[in-house]
Design a protein around this motif. Structure first.
Motif, PDB file in Angstrom:
ATOM      1  N   VAL A 128       0.246   8.862  21.020  1.00 31.13           N
ATOM      2  CA  VAL A 128      -0.196  10.184  21.471  1.00 31.13           C
ATOM      3  C   VAL A 128      -1.213  10.786  20.512  1.00 31.13           C
ATOM      4  CG1 VAL A 128       0.546  12.559  21.966  1.00 31.13           C
ATOM      5  CG2 VAL A 128       1.987  10.631  22.675  1.00 31.13           C
ATOM      6  N   VAL A 129      -0.943  10.733  19.203  1.00 30.84           N
ATOM      7  CA  VAL A 129      -1.776  11.461  18.236  1.00 30.84           C
ATOM      8  C   VAL A 129      -2.645  10.555  17.370  1.00 30.84           C
ATOM      9  CG1 VAL A 129      -0.130  13.365  18.104  1.00 30.84           C
ATOM     10  CG2 VAL A 129       0.050  11.483  16.462  1.00 30.84           C
ATOM     11  N   GLY A 130      -2.414   9.247  17.422  1.00 33.02           N
ATOM     12  CA  GLY A 130      -3.140   8.347  16.533  1.00 33.02           C
ATOM     13  C   GLY A 130      -2.354   8.102  15.255  1.00 33.02           C
ATOM     14  N   GLU A 131      -2.546   6.929  14.672  1.00 37.00           N
ATOM     15  CA  GLU A 131      -1.810   6.539  13.475  1.00 37.00           C
ATOM     16  C   GLU A 131      -2.013   7.516  12.327  1.00 37.00           C
ATOM     17  OE1 GLU A 131       0.737   4.408  11.123  1.00 37.00           O
ATOM     18  OE2 GLU A 131       0.259   3.880  13.212  1.00 37.00           O
ATOM     19  N   GLU A 132      -3.230   8.056  12.187  1.00 35.49           N
ATOM     20  CA  GLU A 132      -3.536   8.929  11.046  1.00 35.49           C
ATOM     21  C   GLU A 132      -2.873  10.297  11.152  1.00 35.49           C
ATOM     22  OE1 GLU A 132      -6.700   9.673  14.168  1.00 35.49           O
ATOM     23  OE2 GLU A 132      -5.524   7.971  13.403  1.00 35.49           O
ATOM     24  N   ASN A 133      -2.350  10.647  12.323  1.00 35.09           N
ATOM     25  CA  ASN A 133      -1.766  11.980  12.504  1.00 35.09           C
ATOM     26  C   ASN A 133      -0.254  11.958  12.667  1.00 35.09           C
ATOM     27  OD1 ASN A 133      -4.211  13.521  12.336  1.00 35.09           O
ATOM     28  ND2 ASN A 133      -4.770  12.699  14.343  1.00 35.09           N
ATOM     29  N   LEU A 134       0.358  10.849  12.295  1.00 35.21           N
ATOM     30  CA  LEU A 134       1.806  10.796  12.090  1.00 35.21           C
ATOM     31  C   LEU A 134       2.030  10.333  10.664  1.00 35.21           C
ATOM     32  CD1 LEU A 134       4.661   9.793  14.385  1.00 35.21           C
ATOM     33  CD2 LEU A 134       4.586   8.840  12.071  1.00 35.21           C
ATOM     34  N   VAL A 135       2.655  11.163   9.860  1.00 37.97           N
ATOM     35  CA  VAL A 135       2.803  10.898   8.432  1.00 37.97           C
ATOM     36  C   VAL A 135       4.284  10.775   8.101  1.00 37.97           C
ATOM     37  CG1 VAL A 135       2.238  11.689   6.112  1.00 37.97           C
ATOM     38  CG2 VAL A 135       0.729  12.273   8.024  1.00 37.97           C
ATOM     39  N   ASP A 136       4.643   9.695   7.425  1.00 36.28           N
ATOM     40  CA  ASP A 136       6.054   9.509   7.074  1.00 36.28           C
ATOM     41  C   ASP A 136       6.240   9.014   5.641  1.00 36.28           C
ATOM     42  OD1 ASP A 136       5.100   6.955   7.472  1.00 36.28           O
ATOM     43  OD2 ASP A 136       6.429   6.472   9.137  1.00 36.28           O
ATOM     44  N   ASP A 137       5.278   9.344   4.770  1.00 40.11           N
ATOM     45  CA  ASP A 137       5.473   8.987   3.365  1.00 40.11           C
ATOM     46  C   ASP A 137       6.456   9.963   2.729  1.00 40.11           C
ATOM     47  OD1 ASP A 137       4.062  11.306   2.444  1.00 40.11           O
ATOM     48  OD2 ASP A 137       2.161  10.239   2.617  1.00 40.11           O
ATOM     49  N   ASP A 138       6.921   9.629   1.527  1.00 36.89           N
ATOM     50  CA  ASP A 138       7.991  10.397   0.886  1.00 36.89           C
ATOM     51  C   ASP A 138       7.607  11.855   0.670  1.00 36.89           C
ATOM     52  OD1 ASP A 138       9.457   8.102   0.837  1.00 36.89           O
ATOM     53  OD2 ASP A 138       9.296   7.759  -1.330  1.00 36.89           O
ATOM     54  N   GLU A 139       6.408  12.098   0.135  1.00 38.38           N
ATOM     55  CA  GLU A 139       6.034  13.463  -0.221  1.00 38.38           C
ATOM     56  C   GLU A 139       5.976  14.367   1.004  1.00 38.38           C
ATOM     57  OE1 GLU A 139       2.516  16.015  -2.476  1.00 38.38           O
ATOM     58  OE2 GLU A 139       2.509  13.820  -2.568  1.00 38.38           O
TER      59      GLU A 139
END
Length: 569
Positions: free
Chosen positions: A77-88
């Protein structure tokens, strides 16, 4: 519409505290601050080592629980760059900026983190994400600026389903302005400064300036029933938001941007303050006003709180003045404010300091207690020069009649410039194992002094029982015809990490209970979230709670939308 920001370009707090990484509170240039801290709460700042900021690498961060197939659907839906799942980013979006949140995040208490953060750029993407959430039985938490202090964005530690946070920070545009009606259509993810910048460029302002202004969003204001410093003139957020759009499990809920409503129970009011439990607010239509040609903040001083309240009441009831805001600090807050003054370095500053010393000596000769009782007030005037001058003249007479004096525009200008800096102080005090937090309530004019006194009594009784020192101060703001807001700040050193939160809640709960015991609100503008839930029944009654629970259960039977906020299931 301008180009969208990417997810990592969206403004954000540092992961462990308020605001920017390179902005901190300093006391070395405020000669009265360290002595105040030692006198009021027994903390010798100079005797302590320079604190070291937290490092996320020192903590174990639990892995994301988001299934790979669901993640793929979301990025579709949003593109890989607009889903963030890193620790910080997961840590940052799992906590608001309440005192318990800040304490837990600094301690690495990551029992339940959100599993991913998603950044849509349109209402259509929001709707598509919500469909996936419902189909895959996820939990969805809307996130504005992350500045809430009520637990409104923090996931339930018992939640076993994957938790997705939706950050609307890419949706930040003023879409349209109706010059004739004075209305602006605005995307909900816009931060306060960005909203004002876009409006000011066209000669407009929304006039909404909460303490969290620099790190809060329009959608967050609506979802938590925010109030701004200038609500005396511009109103609270429910007065400002005239229409809105919300993505609901069944489609789009929208309310018309109209002056009045007579369509049965107000859907508009149901959505305001719902904290994401009914859907995701994507757009609001807000009242806007032409920028005033003249704006001036004037400071006044009263011999004590009671004289100041008489002056504030008289200003609020006057038919001849309409200030942008009125604020009165009690004696302890005035003492604190003076301790925050920087050491003068310029010739002009040194002259101003000598003038202040002379003024205080004169007031002492008149019998004023310039240490503990004297109460400073600020009143903001906007309009044409003639209008501002006329209103200043009237208020000066009101203040004099109430026993106060006019200090002028100098102190008022300093206050106006520094009004958004206070949140950094909480991070600084936590570095020294000191809690600093706030409680607010709305009370009638006839009850203000009783609520003020009772809150102080409750706090100091609790601290005495805990065997801990404590400092508390308060101000009155947000004046209405019937009453005003009382905003309390308290600070105390906790005795150990293990007992810290228990000691905090003992103090805060005592103050909160004093509010409802006297018939005041559990909170004036800090939302309910989870932290104010213990008093929701006392605030709106058992039937009222049942009605609200029924509203949430009917619209979100699967409890996918920010469950546990405002009321329990």
């Amino acid at each position: 519409m301008s180009d969208r920001l990417s997810a990592r370009e969206v403004k954000r707090h540092k992961w462990w505290g308020w605001g920017l990484d390179d902005v901190t509170f300093r006391y070395d240039n405020k000669p009265a601050f360290a002595p105040l801290a030692k006198n009021k709460i027994g903390v010798d700042l100079a005797a302590k080592d320079t604190p070291v900021e937290p490092d996320l690498a020192d903590f174990d961060v639990p892995s994301s629980r988001m299934p790979a197939d669901v993640r793929a659907l979301l990025t579709g839906v949003v593109g890989e760059e607009n889903l963030v799942d890193d620790d910080e980013y997961r840590v940052l979006h799992s906590f608001g900026r309440s005192l318990p949140d800040l304490f837990r995040v600094r301690a690495g208490d990551f029992e339940r983190l959100v599993d991913a953060v998603i950044y849509p750029d349109s209402e259509e993407e929001v709707a598509a994400i919500l469909r996936i959430v419902l189909e895959k039985d996820l939990v969805l938490i809307p996130y504005g600026g992350g500045s809430c202090i009520s637990g409104s964005v923090t996931p339930d530690v018992t939640e076993q389903r994957p938790v997705l946070t939706m950050n609307l920070g890419r949706m930040r545009e003023v879409l349209e302005i109706d010059d004739t009606a004075g209305l602006a259509r605005v995307e909900a993810g816009v931060y306060g400064p960005d909203l004002e910048e876009q409006l000011n460029a066209l000669g407009w302002t929304v006039g909404h300036f909460p303490d969290s202004f620099t790190y809060s969003t329009l959608g967050g204001w609506a979802a938590t029933r925010s109030s701004g410093m200038q609500s005396d003139k511009y109103g609270d957020i429910e007065d400002i938001v005239r229409g809105l759009r919300m993505v609901h499990p069944d489609g789009i809920a929208h309310t018309k941007a109209i002056p009045g409503r007579d369509s049965g129970p107000s859907v508009h009011e149901m959505i305001l303050g719902s904290e994401g439990r009914l859907g995701i607010i994507t757009e609001t239509t807000v009242q806007v006003h032409r920028l005033a040609p003249v704006r001036q903040v004037i400071a006044y001083m009263y011999p004590d709180w009671e004289h100041g309240i008489r002056g504030m009441h008289a200003i609020a009831r006057s038919t001849d003045v309409s200030p942008t805001f009125t604020r009165l600090s009690d004696g302890p807050e005035t003492e604190f404010s003076l301790a925050m003054v920087k050491e003068p370095s310029s010739t002009k500053g040194k002259v101003a300091s000598k003038v202040q010393d002379g003024l205080f000596a004169y007031l002492r000769s008149k019998g004023w207690d310039t240490t503990n009782e004297m109460s400073i007030s600020y009143v903001c005037f906007e309009g044409s020069k003639e209008s501002v001058d006329q209103q200043k003249s009237i208020v000066k007479k009101i203040v004099k009649h109430a026993g106060g004096i006019t200090l002028g525009a100098g102190p008022g200008a300093i206050y106006d410039q520094k009004k958004f800096d206070t949140p950094y102080l909480r991070d600084f005090m936590l570095n020294y194992q000191v809690f600093g937090d706030v409680c607010d309530t709305g009370a009638t004019w006839s009850n203000l002094n009783a609520v003020h006194a009772k809150a102080f009594e409750a706090f100091h009784t609790a601290q005495k029982q805990q065997g801990l020192p404590g400092f508390m101060f308060s101000h009155m703001s947000h004046s209405y015809h019937a009453g005003a807001c009382l905003y309390f700040t308290f600070a105390f050193p906790y005795s150990s990490h293990e007992e810290a939160l228990e000691q905090y809640f003992t103090a805060k709960n005592a103050v909160q209970q004093s509010f409802v015991d006297l018939g005041s609100t559990v909170s004036h503008h800090h939302a309910v979230g989870t932290e104010h839930q213990p008093w929701i029944t006392e605030d709106i009654g058992e039937v009222g709670v049942r009605m609200v629970k029924g509203l949430f259960a009917d619209n979100d039977p699967g409890r996918n939308l920010n469950p546990g906020k405002v009321t329990t299931p």
